[in-house]
Each structure stands twice: as C-alpha cells, then as structure tokens.
Design a protein around this motif. Structure first.
Motif, PDB file in Angstrom:
ATOM      1  N   LEU A  11       0.830  -1.205   0.000  1.00 58.77           N
ATOM      2  CA  LEU A  11       0.000   0.000   0.000  1.00 58.77           C
ATOM      3  C   LEU A  11       0.863   1.253   0.000  1.00 58.77           C
ATOM      4  N   HIS A  15       0.742   4.238  -2.859  1.00 62.37           N
ATOM      5  CA  HIS A  15      -0.046   5.267  -2.196  1.00 62.37           C
ATOM      6  C   HIS A  15      -0.569   6.366  -3.136  1.00 62.37           C
ATOM      7  N   VAL A  18      -3.628   4.026  -5.036  1.00 65.57           N
ATOM      8  CA  VAL A  18      -4.595   3.219  -4.298  1.00 65.57           C
ATOM      9  C   VAL A  18      -4.830   3.832  -2.925  1.00 65.57           C
ATOM     10  N   GLU A  19      -6.100   3.832  -2.502  1.00 71.19           N
ATOM     11  CA  GLU A  19      -6.448   4.375  -1.193  1.00 71.19           C
ATOM     12  C   GLU A  19      -7.325   3.389  -0.430  1.00 71.19           C
ATOM     13  N   LYS A  20      -7.257   3.469   0.906  1.00 70.21           N
ATOM     14  CA  LYS A  20      -8.148   2.674   1.740  1.00 70.21           C
ATOM     15  C   LYS A  20      -9.550   3.226   1.598  1.00 70.21           C
ATOM     16  N   TYR A  21     -10.516   2.340   1.681  1.00 71.94           N
ATOM     17  CA  TYR A  21     -11.901   2.755   1.515  1.00 71.94           C
ATOM     18  C   TYR A  21     -12.769   1.957   2.471  1.00 71.94           C
ATOM     19  N   LYS A  79     -11.414  -3.609   5.560  1.00 72.94           N
ATOM     20  CA  LYS A  79     -10.910  -2.499   4.769  1.00 72.94           C
ATOM     21  C   LYS A  79     -10.947  -2.895   3.305  1.00 72.94           C
ATOM     22  N   SER A  80     -11.372  -1.987   2.499  1.00 73.11           N
ATOM     23  CA  SER A  80     -11.324  -2.196   1.060  1.00 73.11           C
ATOM     24  C   SER A  80     -10.357  -1.171   0.495  1.00 73.11           C
ATOM     25  N   TYR A  81      -9.966  -1.409  -0.722  1.00 76.30           N
ATOM     26  CA  TYR A  81      -9.039  -0.498  -1.386  1.00 76.30           C
ATOM     27  C   TYR A  81      -9.617  -0.156  -2.747  1.00 76.30           C
TER      28      TYR A  81
END
Length: 179
Positions: A11, A15, A18-21, A79-81
C-alpha cells in the motif's frame, strides 16, 4: 488465482494510486443495529412487563443480539481499497507458479508474455507467485513476481504497471486457469 490482502508495504508503494476505503453502508448497519438494541433496552427499562413474560425475554434477547452484532461489525469492519482515478475497487490476486520456474517467470514477466505465465500456474501454493493488483474496471493493474524467502515473499522485480489492454490480457489468461 488466490485473493490476497494488500500489505502495508504494498500500500505504501502504491499510495499515489490506491487508497483505503470503508463502505459507508457498513456504518448504517451498525447505527441501525445499535438503535434497535437501545430501543429494546429502553422498552425493558421503562415498560411495565412481568420479567417472566415471553415478551420481556424476547426484548432481552433482541437487545443483547443487536448490540453485540453492531459492535462486532464495527470492530471487524473490513478495509477495502480502491483506485483513486476511477474509484473502482482493487483486488490483490496471487497466482502461484511451478517451483523451479523462477527464470521463466521473470523472463515472461519482463517480456509481457502472459500466455507463458499462465502455462506455469499451479493450483497449489508454492514458493513462487505473481502478484496482480487489478481494479474492477480494469483501468488500473500492477503486477510483480515474488519468491518465498523464509518467513515472507520477497519481490523478484519492481512493480510493473499495465495499461488497460495488457490488464485485460492478463486477467483473461488467468481466468482461463480458474475454469
């Protein structure tokens, strides 16, 4: 093809893309469950029911079950990405390859020969895998070969970003293997 979680190291390398969602609907469920639990507790507290009645016992069960379920969902919320460009969800796949095919995998990876990679894949987990991160809409795809060194997989090459056409080709070849 095996779904893998996205590591913090990976991640960090991605960075910019891609972001955490976290899905807001998960929190709506938590709020709804906690509200039902709180309403049940209030009905128990201020209601004039006999503590041996079935309605009282049912309300106790509903209060306990909904509050516990809400707290579990809140604590275990996955957590999704997602890809920042198209806001499409990103999935991390690990494609395991035959042991001893290190050089063939590295050559196929460097040359973009996805058919050769699909011929090396195996259903069992081995010490050699190709990591593929791909967005649902296939607008974002990165991959890299990995080798198992005791206690962890280590990269054999740098991450390679694929365009939409290459991403579609990779996924088509790998999906053939799953069938």
């Amino acid at each position: 093809m095996t779904k893998l979680g996205i590591s913090d190291e990976l991640l960090e390398a991605l960075h910019e893309d891609v972001e955490k969602y976290k899905n807001p609907m998960d929190f709506v469920w938590v709020i709804a469950l906690l509200a039902v639990g709180a309403a049940s507790v209030l009905a128990l507290t201020f209601g004039s029911m006999d503590s041996s009645s079935w309605v009282y016992n049912l309300l106790c069960f509903v209060a306990f079950a909904t509050i516990v379920a809400g707290l579990i969902i809140l604590l275990v919320n996955k957590k999704s990405y997602r890809y920042k460009g198209s806001r499409s969800m990103v999935t991390h796949y690990g494609i395991f390859c035959e042991n001893g095919s290190d050089n063939r995998l590295l050559n196929a990876f460097n040359n973009g020969d996805w058919k050769a990679i699909s011929s090396m894949t195996t259903d069992i987990e081995t010490g050699l895998r190709l990591d593929v991160l791909v967005s649902k809409d296939r607008k974002y795809c990165v991959c890299r070969p990995m080798r198992y060194v005791p206690f962890d997989f280590q990269p054999m090459a740098d991450l390679r970003r694929l365009d939409e056409k290459e991403a579609a080709a990779v996924m088509a070849e790998l999906e053939k293997q799953d069938k």
